[in-house]
Design an enzyme around this catalytic site. Structure first.
Site, PDB file in Angstrom:
ATOM      1  CE  LYS A 119     -14.682   3.214  -8.514  1.00  0.00           C
ATOM      2  NZ  LYS A 119     -13.636   2.290  -8.014  1.00  0.00           N
ATOM      3  N   GLY A 128      -6.382   6.026   5.660  1.00  0.00           N
ATOM      4  CA  GLY A 128      -7.711   5.445   5.716  1.00  0.00           C
ATOM      5  C   GLY A 128      -7.675   3.946   5.520  1.00  0.00           C
ATOM      6  CE  LYS A 129     -12.832   2.161   2.334  1.00  0.00           C
ATOM      7  NZ  LYS A 129     -14.099   1.688   1.707  1.00  0.00           N
ATOM      8  CB  VAL A 130      -5.748   1.547   0.996  1.00  0.00           C
ATOM      9  CG1 VAL A 130      -4.493   0.957   0.357  1.00  0.00           C
ATOM     10  CG2 VAL A 130      -6.996   0.987   0.327  1.00  0.00           C
ATOM     11  N   GLY A 131      -4.369   3.021   3.385  1.00  0.00           N
ATOM     12  CA  GLY A 131      -3.130   3.586   3.891  1.00  0.00           C
ATOM     13  C   GLY A 131      -2.641   2.944   5.181  1.00  0.00           C
ATOM     14  N   GLY A 162      -2.737   9.881   3.451  1.00  0.00           N
ATOM     15  CA  GLY A 162      -4.008   9.204   3.658  1.00  0.00           C
ATOM     16  C   GLY A 162      -3.829   7.933   4.463  1.00  0.00           C
TER      17      GLY A 162
END
Length: 360
Positions: free
Chosen positions: A83, A185-188, A183
């Site tokens: 990471k 966002g991109k995934v939620g 959330g």
């Protein structure tokens, strides 16, 4: 270029290698953590975030890279865990020059680490980074990549949630259940779509007014609440943390009314004792790095030439992996995360040992 420092002292970090990168002219300050290459090159995204201190950035990259090693192992990938974090506010300092400087540092590792998107970095950023390094995934379709990895991340979380639902309620569906998503966002946002299609009722929140406006426009049937505290204390069956890590702390667990926790966020447990608190309250925790592996499966598929259906099939198997981990946890009398860690470490040891067989 810049400043490059590295440590490979496993006694102090538990990692194979930790690299500190700095380029003063662009403002780049980055840390790359390689936890393990037992299964292959380390793969994990780059997080661009305004940490309070270098110590906080380092702690995050060490936790995240270890989690990636286990995630990749349990996803059946021939990849290790790594990471990276870029320390700073992406809204203020992100630039072509900074991203390309970062790409040079990734290239200097000679393929030990492949990067991808994470919080604060996006597909177009990967295309820029790729102008300086071969070791980047999560690129745009136009440049031969897989595009947005959030698509299969959400799909995998949904599969893991189905397995958890089966374990608790006997049926692999969220139909008729009330799911709280923290959330959007991109995934939620993709996860919400899967849940609604499955017949779930969704309650959600986000700190971004733009995300809330998206939900009102796209899915007006979603019930929005003011904040995470309101969501946690709501009458929900499943809690899905889909933002930053540390979502589950002592106070959150005490207030939580859900019977299942399964979400996309990394490192959801604020400290190692939280999972026992969840178990004591009869709340099933589906380990985050098991259920949110769809994204890494998607970007890993790029390395051999991306095929969406092949990647989606592998992400669908997160359902089977989650079922097996929950079964083993019950059989061995341990928390699900312990069962998951054991499986991951076993695969890393068994396959990593094969490197000692020298081929002519």
């Amino acid at each position: 270029m810049g400043v490059f420092a590295t440590t490979d002292d496993p006694e102090s970090t538990g990692h194979e290698q930790v690299v500190f990168c700095q380029d003063k002219q662009t403002g780049l300050k980055a840390i790359i953590g390689i936890y393990s290459t037992a299964l292959g090159p380390a793969l994990g995204g780059t997080r661009f975030y305004p940490y309070d201190s270098e110590e906080a950035a380092l702690a995050d990259v060490l936790d995240l890279s270890r989690g990636m090693a286990h995630k990749n192992a349990l996803a059946g990938l021939d990849l290790g865990g790594g990471k990276a974090v870029i320390w700073g506010d992406p809204e203020q300092i992100k630039s072509e020059a900074l991203l390309r400087a970062y790409g040079r540092f990734v290239e200097s590792l000679g393929g030990r680490y492949y990067t991808a998107c994470d919080v604060g970095t996006y597909v177009p950023d990967m295309d820029v980074i790729a102008r300086e390094t071969r070791y980047v995934t999560g690129r745009s379709v136009e440049h031969g990549g897989a595009g947005d990895s959030s698509i299969l991340t959400a799909w995998g979380v949904f599969q893991g949630m189905r397995a958890a639902a089966e374990h608790v309620w006997g049926v692999p569906t969220l139909h008729g259940r009330r799911v709280g998503v923290a959330g959007l966002g991109k995934v939620g946002k993709y996860l919400v779509g899967h849940l609604l299609e499955d017949g779930a009722e969704v309650v959600a929140t986000d700190v971004s007014p733009r995300a809330l406006d998206w939900a009102r426009t796209t899915h007006p049937q979603v019930h929005l609440v003011d904040d995470v505290s309101a969501l946690v204390s709501a009458d929900i069956d499943v809690y899905a943390p889909c933002a930053l890590g540390g979502a589950l702390d002592d106070d959150t667990v005490a207030a939580l009314r859900a019977k299942v926790v399964a979400g996309a966020a990394n490192n959801q447990l604020a400290h190692s004792g939280v999972e026992k608190l969840l178990a004591d309250r009869g709340i099933l925790y589906a380990p985050d790095y098991v259920v949110n592996a769809g994204g890494v499966i998607q970007v890993a598929d790029e390395i051999e030439g991306f095929d969406f259906e092949r990647a989606k099939l592998r992400a669908t198997r997160i359902y089977d992996t989650t079922r097996e981990i929950l079964r083993l946890a019950d059989t061995d009398g341990v928390p699900p995360a312990v069962a998951a860690d054991r499986l991951a470490e076993r695969r890393m040891a068994e396959i990593g040992r094969l490197r000692a067989i020298h081929l002519r």
